[in-house]
Write an enzyme that holds these catalytic residues in place. Structure first.
Site, PDB file in Angstrom:
ATOM      1  N   GLU A  26       0.960  -1.263  -0.068  1.00 31.27           N
ATOM      2  CA  GLU A  26       0.224   0.023  -0.112  1.00 31.27           C
ATOM      3  C   GLU A  26       0.823   1.457  -0.134  1.00 31.27           C
ATOM      4  OE1 GLU A  26      -3.236   2.209   2.867  1.00 31.27           O
ATOM      5  OE2 GLU A  26      -2.600   0.060   3.746  1.00 31.27           O
ATOM      6  N   HIS A  27       1.673   1.225   1.002  1.00 30.01           N
ATOM      7  CA  HIS A  27       2.802   2.172   1.140  1.00 30.01           C
ATOM      8  C   HIS A  27       4.307   1.749   0.871  1.00 30.01           C
ATOM      9  CE1 HIS A  27      -0.415   3.455   3.688  1.00 30.01           C
ATOM     10  NE2 HIS A  27      -0.394   4.807   3.144  1.00 30.01           N
ATOM     11  N   HIS A 119     -23.040 -15.770 -28.712  1.00 31.35           N
ATOM     12  CA  HIS A 119     -21.779 -15.026 -28.904  1.00 31.35           C
ATOM     13  C   HIS A 119     -21.368 -15.824 -30.509  1.00 31.35           C
ATOM     14  CE1 HIS A 119     -21.569 -12.580 -25.452  1.00 31.35           C
ATOM     15  NE2 HIS A 119     -20.472 -12.664 -25.553  1.00 31.35           N
TER      16      HIS A 119
END
Length: 147
Positions: A26-27, A119
């Protein structure tokens, strides 16, 4: 919190960057004589704090970066919340008949594998209408990057 923090010892800052990119913190605080030299090696981090005068608390509260950062290693896939988070992107695709003839058979196979009949049919029906074979001109164009 300190109870969830740890220290690792590595032989070089390059080894530290390799570990950090795999972890996705995170840091990330880069404490080095020339921290900018390592910035280009950062691939996965929520926010990077460069040098002795950039503690993460300043990034969280005062230096203008965002406090909403990816935790638990999610910096390997995501960045922090920013103004880009709120930008809406629209993707656009356009194929020519020759383009559909080239990619259509591959799309049919993938759709079959994924068991997505609609598809597959979206391609199959179009190819049935225009034919599956490329014209000699389309074949020639596929060989030439500038045609």
């Amino acid at each position: 919190s300190l109870s969830k923090s740890f220290v690792i010892v590595v032989k070089s800052l390059d080894a530290a960057m390799s570990f950090s990119n795999g972890y996705g913190p995170e840091h990330l605080v880069v404490q080095a004589a020339n921290p900018e030299a390592y910035l280009e090696k950062v691939v996965n981090a929520g926010s990077v704090f460069m040098g002795a005068y950039a503690p993460e608390s300043c990034g969280d509260y005062a230096s203008g970066t965002n406090h909403c950062l990816p935790t638990s290693g999610y910096a390997r896939q995501f960045g922090g919340v920013s103004t880009d988070t709120y930008i809406k992107y629209v993707t656009v695709q356009k194929l020519t008949a020759a383009g559909l003839k080239r990619v259509g058979p591959h799309v049919e196979v993938i759709a079959d594998v994924e068991e997505l009949e609609a598809h597959r049919n979206a391609v199959t029906i179009r190819l049935a209408k225009i034919g599956r074979e490329l014209s000699w001109l389309d074949k020639l164009g596929a060989l030439c990057r500038f045609c």
